[in-house]
Design a protein around this motif. Structure first.
Motif, PDB file in Angstrom:
ATOM      1  N   ILE A  15       0.868  -1.170   0.000  1.00 18.36           N
ATOM      2  CA  ILE A  15       0.000   0.000   0.000  1.00 18.36           C
ATOM      3  C   ILE A  15       0.907   1.222   0.000  1.00 18.36           C
ATOM      4  O   ILE A  15       1.836   1.309   0.808  1.00 18.36           O
ATOM      5  CB  ILE A  15      -0.916   0.036   1.244  1.00 18.36           C
ATOM      6  CG1 ILE A  15      -1.852  -1.164   1.257  1.00 18.36           C
ATOM      7  CG2 ILE A  15      -1.706   1.355   1.278  1.00 18.36           C
ATOM      8  CD1 ILE A  15      -2.696  -1.271   2.513  1.00 18.36           C
ATOM      9  N   HIS A  16       0.665   2.137  -0.914  1.00 20.28           N
ATOM     10  CA  HIS A  16       1.387   3.408  -0.972  1.00 20.28           C
ATOM     11  C   HIS A  16       0.411   4.525  -0.650  1.00 20.28           C
ATOM     12  O   HIS A  16      -0.748   4.469  -1.048  1.00 20.28           O
ATOM     13  CB  HIS A  16       1.964   3.666  -2.373  1.00 20.28           C
ATOM     14  CG  HIS A  16       3.082   2.753  -2.715  1.00 20.28           C
ATOM     15  ND1 HIS A  16       3.321   2.356  -4.000  1.00 20.28           N
ATOM     16  CD2 HIS A  16       4.038   2.166  -1.963  1.00 20.28           C
ATOM     17  CE1 HIS A  16       4.367   1.562  -4.019  1.00 20.28           C
ATOM     18  NE2 HIS A  16       4.811   1.427  -2.793  1.00 20.28           N
ATOM     19  N   LEU A  17       0.893   5.524   0.052  1.00 23.14           N
ATOM     20  CA  LEU A  17       0.065   6.702   0.277  1.00 23.14           C
ATOM     21  C   LEU A  17       0.926   7.946   0.234  1.00 23.14           C
ATOM     22  O   LEU A  17       2.131   7.892   0.425  1.00 23.14           O
ATOM     23  CB  LEU A  17      -0.701   6.594   1.597  1.00 23.14           C
ATOM     24  CG  LEU A  17       0.067   6.276   2.866  1.00 23.14           C
ATOM     25  CD1 LEU A  17       0.553   7.546   3.515  1.00 23.14           C
ATOM     26  CD2 LEU A  17      -0.834   5.527   3.806  1.00 23.14           C
ATOM     27  N   HIS A  18       0.287   9.044  -0.080  1.00 21.70           N
ATOM     28  CA  HIS A  18       0.962  10.339  -0.186  1.00 21.70           C
ATOM     29  C   HIS A  18       0.417  11.247   0.909  1.00 21.70           C
ATOM     30  O   HIS A  18      -0.786  11.352   1.071  1.00 21.70           O
ATOM     31  CB  HIS A  18       0.691  10.973  -1.550  1.00 21.70           C
ATOM     32  CG  HIS A  18       1.217  10.173  -2.690  1.00 21.70           C
ATOM     33  ND1 HIS A  18       1.675  10.761  -3.835  1.00 21.70           N
ATOM     34  CD2 HIS A  18       1.374   8.839  -2.879  1.00 21.70           C
ATOM     35  CE1 HIS A  18       2.081   9.835  -4.677  1.00 21.70           C
ATOM     36  NE2 HIS A  18       1.895   8.658  -4.112  1.00 21.70           N
ATOM     37  N   LEU A  19       1.330  11.895   1.618  1.00 22.05           N
ATOM     38  CA  LEU A  19       0.951  12.806   2.700  1.00 22.05           C
ATOM     39  C   LEU A  19       1.682  14.124   2.536  1.00 22.05           C
ATOM     40  O   LEU A  19       2.723  14.182   1.887  1.00 22.05           O
ATOM     41  CB  LEU A  19       1.393  12.265   4.073  1.00 22.05           C
ATOM     42  CG  LEU A  19       1.215  10.840   4.453  1.00 22.05           C
ATOM     43  CD1 LEU A  19       1.973  10.601   5.742  1.00 22.05           C
ATOM     44  CD2 LEU A  19      -0.235  10.565   4.704  1.00 22.05           C
ATOM     45  N   GLU A  20       1.155  15.130   3.199  1.00 21.90           N
ATOM     46  CA  GLU A  20       1.918  16.364   3.318  1.00 21.90           C
ATOM     47  C   GLU A  20       3.070  16.075   4.258  1.00 21.90           C
ATOM     48  O   GLU A  20       2.881  15.549   5.360  1.00 21.90           O
ATOM     49  CB  GLU A  20       1.056  17.485   3.887  1.00 21.90           C
ATOM     50  CG  GLU A  20       0.002  17.970   2.924  1.00 21.90           C
ATOM     51  CD  GLU A  20      -0.763  19.154   3.483  1.00 21.90           C
ATOM     52  OE1 GLU A  20      -0.224  19.892   4.315  1.00 21.90           O
ATOM     53  OE2 GLU A  20      -1.920  19.301   3.074  1.00 21.90           O
ATOM     54  N   ALA A  21       4.280  16.406   3.847  1.00 20.35           N
ATOM     55  CA  ALA A  21       5.473  16.092   4.629  1.00 20.35           C
ATOM     56  C   ALA A  21       5.485  16.791   5.985  1.00 20.35           C
ATOM     57  O   ALA A  21       6.215  16.378   6.880  1.00 20.35           O
ATOM     58  CB  ALA A  21       6.724  16.447   3.829  1.00 20.35           C
TER      59      ALA A  21
END
Length: 52
Positions: free
Chosen positions: A16-22
């Motif tokens: 599972i990949h996810l993108h977040l605000e760093a």
């Protein structure tokens, strides 16, 4: 998170990949507690991965 991971496994997904605000430290800590690790960081976007 358990339901999401369970469904992913049932449909033969292995990651599972996810993108977040760093800058979202609370979200990063949450996902790390659930087995995700940092995969990549580009500008303000952090990509995290969980191997199932």
């Amino acid at each position: 998170m358990e339901a999401l991971c369970g469904e992913a496994i049932q449909t033969n997904k292995r990651k599972i990949h996810l993108h977040l605000e760093a800058t979202n430290e609370r979200a990063i800590a949450f996902y790390m507690r659930h087995g995700f690790s940092e995969l990549d960081r580009t500008g303000d976007v952090l990509v995290m991965e969980c191997v199932l």
